[in-house]
Each structure stands twice: as structure tokens, then as C-alpha cells.
Design a protein around this motif. Structure first.
Motif, mmCIF file in Angstrom:
data_model
loop_
_atom_site.group_PDB
_atom_site.id
_atom_site.type_symbol
_atom_site.label_atom_id
_atom_site.label_comp_id
_atom_site.label_asym_id
_atom_site.label_seq_id
_atom_site.Cartn_x
_atom_site.Cartn_y
_atom_site.Cartn_z
ATOM 1 N N LEU A 120 -68.437 -61.755 59.524
ATOM 2 C CA LEU A 120 -68.146 -60.343 59.340
ATOM 3 C C LEU A 120 -68.115 -59.990 57.864
ATOM 4 O O LEU A 120 -67.590 -60.748 57.046
ATOM 5 N N PRO A 121 -68.652 -58.831 57.520
ATOM 6 C CA PRO A 121 -68.608 -58.396 56.116
ATOM 7 C C PRO A 121 -67.208 -57.919 55.740
ATOM 8 O O PRO A 121 -66.288 -57.905 56.563
ATOM 9 N N HIS A 122 -67.053 -57.509 54.498
ATOM 10 C CA HIS A 122 -65.780 -56.996 53.983
ATOM 11 C C HIS A 122 -65.259 -55.880 54.882
ATOM 12 O O HIS A 122 -66.008 -54.990 55.291
ATOM 13 N N TRP A 123 -63.980 -55.912 55.198
ATOM 14 C CA TRP A 123 -63.399 -54.867 56.032
ATOM 15 C C TRP A 123 -63.543 -53.516 55.361
ATOM 16 O O TRP A 123 -63.370 -53.374 54.143
ATOM 17 N N GLY A 124 -63.851 -52.524 56.170
ATOM 18 C CA GLY A 124 -63.981 -51.189 55.632
ATOM 19 C C GLY A 124 -64.901 -50.346 56.493
ATOM 20 O O GLY A 124 -65.146 -50.643 57.669
ATOM 21 N N VAL A 125 -65.415 -49.278 55.894
ATOM 22 C CA VAL A 125 -66.208 -48.276 56.602
ATOM 23 C C VAL A 125 -67.651 -48.327 56.094
ATOM 24 O O VAL A 125 -67.878 -48.347 54.872
ATOM 25 N N TYR A 126 -68.594 -48.312 57.026
ATOM 26 C CA TYR A 126 -70.012 -48.451 56.704
ATOM 27 C C TYR A 126 -70.829 -47.358 57.380
ATOM 28 O O TYR A 126 -70.533 -46.940 58.511
ATOM 29 N N SER A 127 -71.876 -46.946 56.710
ATOM 30 C CA SER A 127 -72.921 -46.148 57.349
ATOM 31 C C SER A 127 -73.872 -47.115 58.059
ATOM 32 O O SER A 127 -74.313 -48.105 57.467
ATOM 33 N N TRP A 176 -76.032 -50.163 56.561
ATOM 34 C CA TRP A 176 -76.873 -49.600 55.506
ATOM 35 C C TRP A 176 -76.123 -49.413 54.190
ATOM 36 O O TRP A 176 -76.644 -49.730 53.127
ATOM 37 N N GLU A 177 -74.899 -48.894 54.243
ATOM 38 C CA GLU A 177 -74.152 -48.700 53.002
ATOM 39 C C GLU A 177 -72.655 -48.811 53.266
ATOM 40 O O GLU A 177 -72.154 -48.349 54.295
ATOM 41 N N PHE A 178 -71.965 -49.444 52.322
ATOM 42 C CA PHE A 178 -70.513 -49.551 52.367
ATOM 43 C C PHE A 178 -69.936 -48.270 51.790
ATOM 44 O O PHE A 178 -70.211 -47.918 50.637
ATOM 45 N N LEU A 179 -69.143 -47.548 52.582
ATOM 46 C CA LEU A 179 -68.607 -46.271 52.143
ATOM 47 C C LEU A 179 -67.273 -46.405 51.410
ATOM 48 O O LEU A 179 -67.058 -45.787 50.365
ATOM 49 N N ARG A 180 -66.382 -47.221 51.956
ATOM 50 C CA ARG A 180 -65.057 -47.352 51.353
ATOM 51 C C ARG A 180 -64.316 -48.500 52.021
ATOM 52 O O ARG A 180 -64.613 -48.861 53.166
ATOM 53 N N PRO A 181 -63.331 -49.063 51.341
ATOM 54 C CA PRO A 181 -62.493 -50.064 51.988
ATOM 55 C C PRO A 181 -61.559 -49.403 52.992
ATOM 56 O O PRO A 181 -61.305 -48.195 52.937
ATOM 57 N N GLU A 182 -61.042 -50.200 53.926
ATOM 58 C CA GLU A 182 -60.043 -49.689 54.857
ATOM 59 C C GLU A 182 -58.774 -49.347 54.087
ATOM 60 O O GLU A 182 -58.402 -50.048 53.144
ATOM 61 N N GLN A 183 -58.104 -48.261 54.490
ATOM 62 C CA GLN A 183 -56.915 -47.848 53.776
ATOM 63 C C GLN A 183 -55.926 -47.175 54.724
ATOM 64 O O GLN A 183 -56.294 -46.726 55.818
#
Length: 314
Positions: free
Chosen positions: A221-228, A280-287
Motif C-alpha cells: 500500500l502507498p502512503h496513507w492519504g487521498v489520491y486522484s 494518478w496523483e497524491f492530493l494530501r495526507p490523511e488528517q
């Protein structure tokens, strides 16, 4: 599901073979050079009567020696799919156990490559190691195989923009959320494929219904967070644009790791259906947000950004 033949016992092997030998986790651009060399002019004619095969180990040797599960860039079904696209006929999974681990380089060539696999041509990467304690090098393989009349192609490092393409580099990029670098090294977007499972309906309550994916346990799994992402599946007539969240949803107080995707322009029942998400793109880390209102506003911004990024691509 995919027409690559998977062999796990010697009775299942299609022989004689032309083999690409290695772990091939990721089937990235460097791996593809090793595999495609089986179809190069060097082997033309000779390989027409051979079964083009990838030979790898199960479990991964590192997992065998450490006793710790190793997350994979490409679990078995994904690997089958990519190998089929490269023209490979069969994937041979050698059981990595004490017996194989203790074979000398000469015994490995004779007992495994010659006697079991009927190898007539071999391709490996420049850093391939084999035999007890990885004591055999790619050049050793070439010398030993030559005594059996088997040609060995050693593929040099494959570089992009002065960076060597490797599974470890891809893992590093994904661990940092750098899916663009990962995409460049893989030669394709990194994908997550899973089955949609019923969830807690929390996204629906927020106005952003999500499909919760059950992923393979051994998937990296990639870095936790939000992705397009763009999304494909048998229930979707065409690829859809989506926003993926990987993590524990701290604002909602649900500490279980989840992977859930909101499809921007699609409604329907996807339960128990497979979906493939192309990151496609990492938008932001989970927060953690101060309120659900703040969370909803941020999700809306994530959706707007994703629409800008991906609408022209799907």
C-alpha cells in the motif's frame, strides 16, 4: 482469469523453455527489458519452438529467510495479467524452501534449469544472484549454462533520467506518496485491485458514498492519504474518475485501515464486484478535521481537484 499458465509442480511445466529468471515484483520497465529479451533477434528461430516462461520463487526468498510477510507490488493475479501482455506463456513458481536454498549454483542450473525446466535460453538482470547464499552471479550463470549449451542474456541496468529502475525505488516512491515517480518507473500507474465490500455507510451520510475495497493481504500500500484515481470494473461501461482514501479516517473515529473510493459521476450497486484503481496523483495526507463540516468541505475540494486532473484522461 488471465491466460498465462501458472505452474507450481514439475508435472505442470511446459517444456522446453526460454526463461526470464528473477523475482519480477512490479513487472516494471527494468523487468520488462529482461522479459522482452526472450523475443529479441538473439533468440529468433531458436525460441520459436520454446515456451516463453517467467520463473520466480514462492515465497519471496526474503520472506523465507526473515519469516515476515512481504508486501508485493504485484500479487499473483496482477503479475499474471502483466506477463500475458508481454507475451509470456507460463509463470513457473519455484517453491523456495530449504532444499532449493541449499543448492550450489552448479546444482541449481543442472537440477532446476536443465532437468526440471528444460531450459534452452535464459535471460536475467545484471544483479541476479542464485545458489546457496546467493553465491552465484549472473556471469557465473552464463558460464555454467554454457557447459550445457544454453545461451544466457544478461540485461544491464535500465535507467530513466539517471535513476535506475528497481522495485526498491518504486516502493520508496509509493511510501512517500510520489505516485508520479512510481508511474514513471513502472511504465504505468500503480494499481489497487479489490472486491467491493459493505461498509459503515459513513461516506453516504456525508454526501460522498464510497466503495470499500477488500484488497489482497500481500498488496503493498502507498502512503496513507487521498489520491486522484481512475477506476475500471466490469460494472462500469467506461473508466470513471474517483477520489481514493487510504487510512483510518481519524475524523470519523474508525481506527481500522480502509481503502475506499468515491466515484464522482456514477451511482449504482458495486457490492461484491471487482474494481481496479489507477493512482494518478497524491492530493494530501490523511488528517483529522475539527468538524464533519470541515471534512465535507475538504472532500468537495478533493473532488474538484480530481475532476480537473483526470476528466480529460478517461
Amino acid at each position: 482469469m488471465y491466460p498465462v499458465r501458472v505452474s507450481v509442480t514439475s508435472e505442470d511445466d511446459l517444456t522446453p523453455t526460454a526463461i526470464a529468471l528473477g523475482n519480477f515484483d512490479g513487472v516494471h520497465l527494468g523487468h520488462q527489458q529482461v522479459i522482452q529479451s526472450l523475443f529479441s533477434e538473439n533468440f529468433s528461430g531458436k525460441c520459436n519452438s520454446l515456451h516463453p516462461s517467467v520463473v520466480t520463487f514462492s515465497p519471496h526468498p526474503q520472506e523465507f529467510f526473515t519469516g515476515q510477510r512481504r508486501a508485493l507490488l504485484t500479487p499473483l493475479q496482477e503479475k499474471e495479467q502483466y506477463l500475458h501482455g508481454l507475451g509470456i506463456e507460463q509463470l513457473i513458481l519455484l517453491p523456495f524452501n530449504d532444499e532449493i536454498a541449499q543448492l550450489s549454483p552448479i546444482d541449481f542450473v543442472e537440477q532446476i534449469l536443465v532437468q526440471r525446466l528444460g531450459s534452452r535460453a535464459i535471460s536475467v538482470g545484471f544483479d541476479f544472484g542464485f545458489g546457496r547464499g546467493r553465491s552465484g552471479t549472473a556471469e557465473d550463470l552464463r558460464a555454467i549454462a554454457a557447459s550445457f549449451g544454453i545461451p544466457v542474456t544478461i540485461v544491464p541496468p535500465y535507467c530513466l533520467d539517471n535513476e535506475r529502475v528497481s522495485s526498491s525505488a518504486i516502493r520508496e516512491a509509493l511510501s512517500q506518496g510520489d505516485v508520479q515517480r512510481g508511474r514513471r518507473l513502472l511504465g504505468r500507474p500503480y494499481c489497487l485491485t479489490g472486491i467491493v465490500q459493505p461498509g459503515q455507510q459513513l461516506g453516504r451520510e456525508l454526501g460522498f458514498p464510497t466503495a470499500n475495497l477488500l484488497l489482497p493481504l500481500d498488496k503493498f500500500l502507498p502512503h496513507w492519504g487521498v489520491y486522484s484515481v481512475w477506476v475500471e470494473g466490469p460494472m462500469l461501461s467506461q473508466p470513471q474518475v474517483g477520489v481514493l482514501n487510504i487510512g483510518i479516517r481519524p475524523t470519523l473515529g474508525t481506527p481500522t485501515l480502509t481503502a475506499e473510493v468515491h466515484l464522482l459521476d456514477w451511482q449504482g450497486d458495486l457490492y461484491h464486484q471487482p474494481l481496479t484503481l489507477h493512482l494518478w496523483e497524491f492530493l494530501r495526507p490523511e488528517q483529522r478535521f475539527a468538524s464533519l463540516t470541515d471534512l465535507k468541505q475538504q472532500i468537495a475540494r478533493d473532488c474538484d481537484r480530481t475532476r480537473q486532473l483526470l476528466t480529460s484522461l478517461v
